[in-house]
Design a protein around this motif. Sequence first.
Motif, PDB file in Angstrom:
ATOM      1  N   SER A  14      50.273 -49.574  18.213  1.00  0.00           N
ATOM      2  CA  SER A  14      50.493 -51.187  17.771  1.00  0.00           C
ATOM      3  C   SER A  14      49.240 -51.871  17.685  1.00  0.00           C
ATOM      4  N   ARG A  15      48.281 -51.827  18.482  1.00  0.00           N
ATOM      5  CA  ARG A  15      46.993 -52.557  18.375  1.00  0.00           C
ATOM      6  C   ARG A  15      46.257 -52.093  16.952  1.00  0.00           C
ATOM      7  N   ASP A  16      46.406 -50.903  16.816  1.00  0.00           N
ATOM      8  CA  ASP A  16      45.801 -50.287  15.554  1.00  0.00           C
ATOM      9  C   ASP A  16      46.565 -50.741  14.123  1.00  0.00           C
ATOM     10  N   LEU A  17      47.781 -50.821  14.236  1.00  0.00           N
ATOM     11  CA  LEU A  17      48.484 -51.022  13.360  1.00  0.00           C
ATOM     12  C   LEU A  17      48.233 -52.761  12.955  1.00  0.00           C
ATOM     13  N   VAL A  18      48.337 -53.536  14.176  1.00  0.00           N
ATOM     14  CA  VAL A  18      48.191 -54.981  13.823  1.00  0.00           C
ATOM     15  C   VAL A  18      46.582 -55.182  13.380  1.00  0.00           C
ATOM     16  N   LEU A  19      45.841 -54.377  13.775  1.00  0.00           N
ATOM     17  CA  LEU A  19      44.352 -54.470  12.930  1.00  0.00           C
ATOM     18  C   LEU A  19      44.262 -54.106  11.553  1.00  0.00           C
ATOM     19  N   LEU A  20      45.135 -53.372  11.052  1.00  0.00           N
ATOM     20  CA  LEU A  20      45.055 -52.861   9.742  1.00  0.00           C
ATOM     21  C   LEU A  20      45.721 -53.995   8.938  1.00  0.00           C
ATOM     22  N   ILE A  21      46.790 -54.475   9.774  1.00  0.00           N
ATOM     23  CA  ILE A  21      47.576 -55.599   8.727  1.00  0.00           C
ATOM     24  C   ILE A  21      46.712 -56.631   8.642  1.00  0.00           C
ATOM     25  N   ALA A  22      45.908 -57.056   9.668  1.00  0.00           N
ATOM     26  CA  ALA A  22      44.991 -58.085   9.752  1.00  0.00           C
ATOM     27  C   ALA A  22      43.832 -58.129   8.840  1.00  0.00           C
ATOM     28  N   ARG A  23      43.294 -56.777   8.760  1.00  0.00           N
ATOM     29  CA  ARG A  23      42.082 -56.479   8.101  1.00  0.00           C
ATOM     30  C   ARG A  23      42.689 -56.554   6.648  1.00  0.00           C
ATOM     31  N   VAL A  24      43.875 -56.252   6.238  1.00  0.00           N
ATOM     32  CA  VAL A  24      44.060 -56.109   4.798  1.00  0.00           C
ATOM     33  C   VAL A  24      44.355 -57.716   4.226  1.00  0.00           C
ATOM     34  N   GLY A  25      45.079 -58.363   5.345  1.00  0.00           N
ATOM     35  CA  GLY A  25      45.291 -59.895   4.878  1.00  0.00           C
ATOM     36  C   GLY A  25      44.093 -60.671   4.641  1.00  0.00           C
ATOM     37  N   LEU A  26      42.968 -60.481   5.508  1.00  0.00           N
ATOM     38  CA  LEU A  26      41.778 -61.143   5.480  1.00  0.00           C
ATOM     39  C   LEU A  26      41.187 -60.794   4.393  1.00  0.00           C
ATOM     40  N   GLY A  27      41.237 -59.283   4.132  1.00  0.00           N
ATOM     41  CA  GLY A  27      40.481 -58.781   3.115  1.00  0.00           C
ATOM     42  C   GLY A  27      40.912 -59.276   1.449  1.00  0.00           C
ATOM     43  N   VAL A  28      42.119 -59.293   1.554  1.00  0.00           N
ATOM     44  CA  VAL A  28      42.768 -60.118   0.200  1.00  0.00           C
ATOM     45  C   VAL A  28      42.330 -61.347   0.119  1.00  0.00           C
ATOM     46  N   VAL A  29      42.534 -62.207   1.041  1.00  0.00           N
ATOM     47  CA  VAL A  29      41.779 -63.503   0.983  1.00  0.00           C
ATOM     48  C   VAL A  29      40.525 -63.703   0.374  1.00  0.00           C
ATOM     49  N   PHE A  30      39.569 -62.866   0.990  1.00  0.00           N
ATOM     50  CA  PHE A  30      37.920 -63.044   0.603  1.00  0.00           C
ATOM     51  C   PHE A  30      38.052 -62.349  -0.825  1.00  0.00           C
ATOM     52  N   ILE A  31      38.748 -61.527  -1.088  1.00  0.00           N
ATOM     53  CA  ILE A  31      38.726 -60.840  -2.380  1.00  0.00           C
ATOM     54  C   ILE A  31      39.033 -61.751  -3.521  1.00  0.00           C
ATOM     55  N   ALA A  32      39.932 -62.698  -3.212  1.00  0.00           N
ATOM     56  CA  ALA A  32      40.415 -63.693  -4.019  1.00  0.00           C
ATOM     57  C   ALA A  32      39.387 -64.909  -4.281  1.00  0.00           C
ATOM     58  N   HIS A  33      38.912 -65.138  -3.024  1.00  0.00           N
ATOM     59  CA  HIS A  33      37.803 -66.052  -3.108  1.00  0.00           C
ATOM     60  C   HIS A  33      36.597 -65.681  -3.934  1.00  0.00           C
ATOM     61  N   GLY A  34      36.255 -64.201  -3.669  1.00  0.00           N
ATOM     62  CA  GLY A  34      35.109 -63.770  -4.473  1.00  0.00           C
ATOM     63  C   GLY A  34      35.252 -63.680  -5.988  1.00  0.00           C
ATOM     64  N   TRP A  35      36.561 -63.048  -6.076  1.00  0.00           N
ATOM     65  CA  TRP A  35      36.870 -62.982  -7.753  1.00  0.00           C
ATOM     66  C   TRP A  35      36.803 -64.482  -8.276  1.00  0.00           C
ATOM     67  N   GLN A  36      37.301 -65.439  -7.604  1.00  0.00           N
ATOM     68  CA  GLN A  36      37.161 -66.590  -8.240  1.00  0.00           C
ATOM     69  C   GLN A  36      35.671 -67.180  -8.663  1.00  0.00           C
ATOM     70  N   LYS A  37      34.769 -66.842  -7.616  1.00  0.00           N
ATOM     71  CA  LYS A  37      33.493 -66.998  -8.104  1.00  0.00           C
ATOM     72  C   LYS A  37      33.071 -66.373  -9.059  1.00  0.00           C
ATOM     73  N   PHE A  38      33.287 -65.228  -9.146  1.00  0.00           N
ATOM     74  CA  PHE A  38      32.802 -63.941 -10.378  1.00  0.00           C
ATOM     75  C   PHE A  38      33.686 -64.599 -11.579  1.00  0.00           C
ATOM     76  N   ARG A  39      34.844 -64.349 -11.608  1.00  0.00           N
ATOM     77  CA  ARG A  39      35.613 -64.533 -13.115  1.00  0.00           C
ATOM     78  C   ARG A  39      36.075 -66.068 -13.246  1.00  0.00           C
ATOM     79  N   THR A  40      36.638 -66.592 -12.343  1.00  0.00           N
ATOM     80  CA  THR A  40      37.266 -67.822 -12.628  1.00  0.00           C
ATOM     81  C   THR A  40      36.254 -69.132 -12.991  1.00  0.00           C
ATOM     82  N   ASN A  41      35.354 -69.241 -12.104  1.00  0.00           N
ATOM     83  CA  ASN A  41      34.328 -70.137 -11.992  1.00  0.00           C
ATOM     84  C   ASN A  41      33.140 -69.727 -12.910  1.00  0.00           C
ATOM     85  N   GLY A  42      32.915 -68.358 -12.723  1.00  0.00           N
ATOM     86  CA  GLY A  42      31.710 -67.705 -13.341  1.00  0.00           C
ATOM     87  C   GLY A  42      30.627 -67.945 -11.981  1.00  0.00           C
TER      88      GLY A  42
END
Length: 152
Positions: A14-42
């Motif tokens: 259960s702990r490892d499943l929660v870590l997976l879900i949390a890592r994926v959610g956090l990773g998606v937020v960071f990718i969105a912000h990084g992508w915004q810096k690269f592509r949206t804003n430049g």
Amino acid sequence: MSALRTLTRPVHASRDLVLLIARVGLGVVFIAHGWQKFRTNGLDGTAAGFDQMGVPAPTLSAYFAAFVELVGGAALILGVLTTVAGVLLAVNMAGAFLFVHMSNGIFVANGGWELVVVLGLFSLMVAAIGAGRFSLDNALTRSTAGRATVSA
């Protein structure tokens, strides 16, 4: 001893499943912000924005933030190099807190620091705890655990 081990397996799974879900959610937020810096804003637009906000070395900071958010977010999703990614993402969020958001109060709606603090602390927690069983870190560690080591 083996009965105790059997009882703790569901807790660890259960702990490892929660870590997976949390890592994926956090990773998606960071990718969105990084992508915004690269592509949206430049990167030039991000650097200009950082300059207006008083971020030191705005061009270098823009490249650092975009790269760490994009690559670090992907590393969290995959569960690879999570300690390094988590620490770098926490450092990135500490910079955002200190140079941009600290003086605006807590609420993100007012440009405050609540989001960067949560993202930074969450990243630091993942760095400290590790990626869990459902990760490339675990698969790579497990596949090399039985190999002999050579000391000089």
